[in-house]
Scaffold this active site. Sequence first.
Site, mmCIF file in Angstrom:
data_model
loop_
_atom_site.group_PDB
_atom_site.id
_atom_site.type_symbol
_atom_site.label_atom_id
_atom_site.label_comp_id
_atom_site.label_asym_id
_atom_site.label_seq_id
_atom_site.Cartn_x
_atom_site.Cartn_y
_atom_site.Cartn_z
ATOM 1 N N LYS A 1 0.805 -1.226 0.000
ATOM 2 C CA LYS A 1 0.000 0.000 0.000
ATOM 3 C C LYS A 1 0.839 1.278 0.000
ATOM 4 O O LYS A 1 0.425 2.285 -0.551
ATOM 5 C CB LYS A 1 -0.966 0.010 1.186
ATOM 6 N N GLU B 1 -10.248 7.494 4.072
ATOM 7 C CA GLU B 1 -10.965 6.662 5.021
ATOM 8 C C GLU B 1 -10.159 5.378 5.200
ATOM 9 O O GLU B 1 -9.294 5.057 4.382
ATOM 10 C CB GLU B 1 -12.371 6.312 4.513
ATOM 11 N N SER C 1 1.563 -9.758 -1.093
ATOM 12 C CA SER C 1 1.261 -8.330 -0.951
ATOM 13 C C SER C 1 1.648 -7.754 0.411
ATOM 14 O O SER C 1 1.893 -6.556 0.521
ATOM 15 C CB SER C 1 -0.215 -8.075 -1.232
HETATM 16 C C1 LIG Z 1 -5.137 -3.915 1.601
HETATM 17 C C2 LIG Z 1 -4.433 -5.140 1.290
HETATM 18 C C3 LIG Z 1 -4.831 -5.973 0.207
HETATM 19 C C4 LIG Z 1 -6.040 -5.706 -0.637
HETATM 20 O O1 LIG Z 1 -5.993 -4.532 -1.416
HETATM 21 P P1 LIG Z 1 -5.811 -4.565 -2.987
HETATM 22 O O2 LIG Z 1 -6.137 -3.174 -3.398
HETATM 23 O O3 LIG Z 1 -6.754 -5.572 -3.559
HETATM 24 O O4 LIG Z 1 -4.401 -4.921 -3.260
HETATM 25 C C5 LIG Z 1 -4.074 -7.109 -0.064
HETATM 26 N N1 LIG Z 1 -3.009 -7.436 0.678
HETATM 27 C C6 LIG Z 1 -2.608 -6.679 1.733
HETATM 28 C C7 LIG Z 1 -1.418 -7.120 2.510
HETATM 29 C C8 LIG Z 1 -3.303 -5.516 2.072
HETATM 30 O O5 LIG Z 1 -2.896 -4.768 3.104
#
Ligand SMILES: *Cc1c(COP(=O)(O)O)cnc(C)c1O
Length: 405
Positions: free
Chosen positions: A101, A123, A388
């Site tokens: 993010k 938000e 992610s």
């Molecule tokens: C917020 C988040 C997501 C989901 O958000 P996307 O916009 O779909 O990428 C996925 N993995 C992690 C670790 C997150 O913090």
Amino acid sequence: MKFNNVDFDTYFKNYPDEKGYFGKYGGSYVSPELQKAMDEITEAYFTICKSSKFVSELRRIRKEFQGRPTPVSYLERLSGKLGNVQLYVKREDLNHTGAHKLNHCMGEALLAKYMGKKKVIAETGAGQHGVALATAAAYFGLECDIYMGAVDIKKQAPNVARMKILGANVVEVTEGLATLKEAVDAAFAAYCREYKDAIYCIGSVVGPHPFPMMVRDFQSVVGIEAREQFLDMTGELPDAIVACVGGGSNAMGFFSGFLNDPVTIYGVEPLGRGAALGDHAASLMYGSEGIMHGFNSIMLKDENGDPAPVYSVASGLDYPSSGPEHAFLHDLGRVKYDVISDDETIDAFFDLSRMEGIIPAIESAHAVAYGIKLAKTMKKGSVLINLSGRGDKDMDYIIEKYGIR
Ligand SMILES: *Cc1c(COP(=O)(O)O)cnc(C)c1O
């Protein structure tokens, strides 16, 4: 490479179009007042993102502050257990603050600074986006207002503390159910009042144009790095790539590096407890076309056509729609979308932790689960998974709900 009449050689020039459409999806469905603010952001983005000063500043920040490039790791023990398929992960868990993010938050906040804004507004639900934006605001010396439902503030105490330590102002929203939806409404209302001095920072590839495009572009560093690193490590492209899809930002950034390659692409949505409405958040699998939060996409609706209640064990994935570009790539068939349940996710969470020494975010564990499942259906080849984020934020919850296996 052509795919269903869409030429991926020139894809990024043509999508989105100047009104922000990916085929029929996307656009901007907001009040005339808010549209003025969106137009200002679009214009600034197109000018600023081409300036060499902005580009080199962002490049420096990524290297010196975020710790990029994040590595690609080969999962030797897990691959060995599965047979002849090689699994790899792109390590966004090692990006500063522990997830992807920050990639778009640093971009959005740098844009705010170039536009002469004093404040960033957003938000947050589980608090992940709020923490990333508060980090970016602290770095650039911007004020930061994070709108959060009173119920979520109680549930997400550690992230609320993080935001406050980083100097953000956490604004409690008590209307309605006092969760994410009310927080979105309150943040939009604040932005309408304050747009001369502030910029709204959306947390995924969703919302009105230009956000789906802008957030994708800021996240594309993940795909560009991963492609180059994988080629370096193996001399080839992966046969398949996998990412989890909530709003869709980590997936879109990762996929964008491979859209014009002979690589099969999988987006993984949360099946939660099952396929009944209310038990999952798999909008592309089970949803239909509709407009919400200022954009046209595929969404899960209740009997009145409003956004339906959704559920997932991963709080970052429980959103009743996905970005318009995902809806477009879904219709085209360029990306295959599928689902993974809570139970499969938890198995993968422990597999990756025990066999590789990497504790994944529960969101990311959906992609890992799918990669493992996919590998079992392949005779040979390679799968590159976007990890992610890291799972520190999820450990208390996992131990409480599932225990130590
Ligand atoms: C917020 C988040 C997501 C989901 O958000 P996307 O916009 O779909 O990428 C996925 N993995 C992690 C670790 C997150 O913090």
